[in-house]
Design an enzyme around this catalytic site. Sequence first.
Site, PDB file in Angstrom:
ATOM      1  N   ASN A  13       0.871  -1.172   0.000  1.00  0.00           N
ATOM      2  CA  ASN A  13       0.000   0.000   0.000  1.00  0.00           C
ATOM      3  C   ASN A  13       0.909   1.223   0.000  1.00  0.00           C
ATOM      4  O   ASN A  13       1.490   1.566   1.030  1.00  0.00           O
ATOM      5  CB  ASN A  13      -0.890  -0.041   1.253  1.00  0.00           C
ATOM      6  CG  ASN A  13      -1.747   1.199   1.394  1.00  0.00           C
ATOM      7  OD1 ASN A  13      -1.773   2.057   0.503  1.00  0.00           O
ATOM      8  ND2 ASN A  13      -2.467   1.312   2.500  1.00  0.00           N
ATOM      9  N   LYS A  15       0.220   4.233  -0.245  1.00  0.00           N
ATOM     10  CA  LYS A  15      -0.395   5.402   0.406  1.00  0.00           C
ATOM     11  C   LYS A  15      -0.121   6.675  -0.428  1.00  0.00           C
ATOM     12  O   LYS A  15      -0.019   6.584  -1.643  1.00  0.00           O
ATOM     13  CB  LYS A  15       0.094   5.529   1.855  1.00  0.00           C
ATOM     14  CG  LYS A  15      -0.131   4.223   2.642  1.00  0.00           C
ATOM     15  CD  LYS A  15       0.063   4.365   4.117  1.00  0.00           C
ATOM     16  CE  LYS A  15      -0.182   3.021   4.799  1.00  0.00           C
ATOM     17  NZ  LYS A  15      -0.073   3.060   6.240  1.00  0.00           N
ATOM     18  N   HIS A 103      -9.493   1.032   5.023  1.00  0.00           N
ATOM     19  CA  HIS A 103      -8.198   1.213   5.711  1.00  0.00           C
ATOM     20  C   HIS A 103      -8.409   2.134   6.916  1.00  0.00           C
ATOM     21  O   HIS A 103      -9.204   3.079   6.843  1.00  0.00           O
ATOM     22  CB  HIS A 103      -7.160   1.801   4.748  1.00  0.00           C
ATOM     23  CG  HIS A 103      -5.777   1.724   5.319  1.00  0.00           C
ATOM     24  ND1 HIS A 103      -5.312   2.612   6.261  1.00  0.00           N
ATOM     25  CD2 HIS A 103      -4.772   0.838   5.114  1.00  0.00           C
ATOM     26  CE1 HIS A 103      -4.074   2.276   6.605  1.00  0.00           C
ATOM     27  NE2 HIS A 103      -3.720   1.203   5.926  1.00  0.00           N
ATOM     28  N   GLU A 105      -6.752   4.478   8.012  1.00  0.00           N
ATOM     29  CA  GLU A 105      -6.492   5.899   7.738  1.00  0.00           C
ATOM     30  C   GLU A 105      -7.714   6.559   7.111  1.00  0.00           C
ATOM     31  O   GLU A 105      -7.955   7.748   7.303  1.00  0.00           O
ATOM     32  CB  GLU A 105      -5.231   6.035   6.864  1.00  0.00           C
ATOM     33  CG  GLU A 105      -3.990   5.793   7.710  1.00  0.00           C
ATOM     34  CD  GLU A 105      -2.816   5.167   6.976  1.00  0.00           C
ATOM     35  OE1 GLU A 105      -2.804   5.181   5.733  1.00  0.00           O
ATOM     36  OE2 GLU A 105      -1.916   4.658   7.665  1.00  0.00           O
ATOM     37  N   GLU A 173      -5.157  -4.962  10.620  1.00  0.00           N
ATOM     38  CA  GLU A 173      -4.087  -3.985  10.849  1.00  0.00           C
ATOM     39  C   GLU A 173      -4.361  -3.245  12.159  1.00  0.00           C
ATOM     40  O   GLU A 173      -5.154  -2.297  12.181  1.00  0.00           O
ATOM     41  CB  GLU A 173      -4.049  -2.962   9.707  1.00  0.00           C
ATOM     42  CG  GLU A 173      -3.769  -3.551   8.349  1.00  0.00           C
ATOM     43  CD  GLU A 173      -3.257  -2.492   7.373  1.00  0.00           C
ATOM     44  OE1 GLU A 173      -2.131  -2.641   6.906  1.00  0.00           O
ATOM     45  OE2 GLU A 173      -3.970  -1.500   7.116  1.00  0.00           O
ATOM     46  N   GLY A 179       2.970   2.018  10.858  1.00  0.00           N
ATOM     47  CA  GLY A 179       3.964   3.085  10.708  1.00  0.00           C
ATOM     48  C   GLY A 179       4.696   3.434  11.986  1.00  0.00           C
ATOM     49  O   GLY A 179       5.373   4.449  12.061  1.00  0.00           O
ATOM     50  N   SER A 217       3.831  -2.387  10.349  1.00  0.00           N
ATOM     51  CA  SER A 217       5.292  -2.448  10.540  1.00  0.00           C
ATOM     52  C   SER A 217       5.907  -3.778  10.099  1.00  0.00           C
ATOM     53  O   SER A 217       6.869  -4.263  10.702  1.00  0.00           O
ATOM     54  CB  SER A 217       5.661  -2.131  11.998  1.00  0.00           C
ATOM     55  OG  SER A 217       5.245  -0.819  12.327  1.00  0.00           O
TER      56      SER A 217
HETATM   57  P1  13P Z   1       3.290   0.176   7.703  1.00  0.00           P
HETATM   58  O1  13P Z   1       3.768  -1.100   7.062  1.00  0.00           O
HETATM   59  O2  13P Z   1       4.036   1.375   7.282  1.00  0.00           O
HETATM   60  O3  13P Z   1       3.180   0.018   9.190  1.00  0.00           O
HETATM   61  O4  13P Z   1       1.784   0.407   7.172  1.00  0.00           O
HETATM   62  C1  13P Z   1       0.861  -0.622   7.258  1.00  0.00           C
HETATM   63  C2  13P Z   1      -0.357  -0.233   6.509  1.00  0.00           C
HETATM   64  O5  13P Z   1      -1.092   0.634   6.925  1.00  0.00           O
HETATM   65  C3  13P Z   1      -0.613  -0.915   5.231  1.00  0.00           C
HETATM   66  O6  13P Z   1      -1.897  -0.656   4.779  1.00  0.00           O
END
Ligand code: 13P
Length: 254
Positions: A13, A15, A103, A105, A173, A179, A217
């Site tokens: 992803n 982003k 997601h 976010e 997740e 992150g 992560s």
């Molecule tokens: P990270 O791998 O940066 O922690 O992000 C995970 C994520 O949100 C994938 O959709």
Amino acid sequence: MSTNTKKLLVAGNWKMNNSLDEAVSLIQNINSTIDSNPDVLQKADFLICPSYVHLAPVAQIVDGGSVTLGAQDCSFDDNGAHTGDVSVQMLKDLGCEMVIVGHSERRHNCGEGSDVVAQKAMKAHKDGLIAIICVGETLEQRESGNAFSVVLEQLEVSIPKSATVENMVIAYEPVWAIGTGKVASSEDVKVMHETIAHYLKEKLDMGGAIRILYGGSVKPENANDLSCIEHVDGFLIGGASLKADSFVGIAQNI
Ligand code: 13P
């Protein structure tokens, strides 16, 4: 890409990252890294989800290769007055086969609830895309002992009636692991993935065949341990998907 296989899915992803040049060179590097390590294709299917604006140029490079193209979100409607939205059909026209919905976010930054997530997943199913439905609890919810009830409720409302073994992937997740460099412990991942697998089996008669991804992560260093956990069928990867070495390295290390 079919979902009813237990080959691991390694999904990137991207982003809101990369310039156009960076996006193009990232997919070129991913392709060449896979070409020089073809054994990774025995272990994993690869998916990348660039930003909307990079889908078309990236699609041209993905075309015919071993990486599948996906999007990070889609509209809940087919067309019409939805400024800034992108429909599933538009994504399909560009060569997307999968789409991430729900997601954390988007749930948190854009106020999307599970009911909207279900509508988006339903549109994906109607137009023949596989929906990766994301669920996960916040740190506060985990610390107050509500992680399981939060995730089960998200599953209950987010999965539309149109879901089948073929058209759905679940991504767990934990928000606090995204992150942050903090990976959920093996025990936490094991118990949550077991819970999700059990839910899919009992409620929807869809256990076993549906892939359940872990995200938060993930990097080459922890991918093998995570992949050994029962019901972990792949990863949804943010930061480590932005470099070809670490993205493909996740599959290499399994
Ligand atoms: P990270 O791998 O940066 O922690 O992000 C995970 C994520 O949100 C994938 O959709």
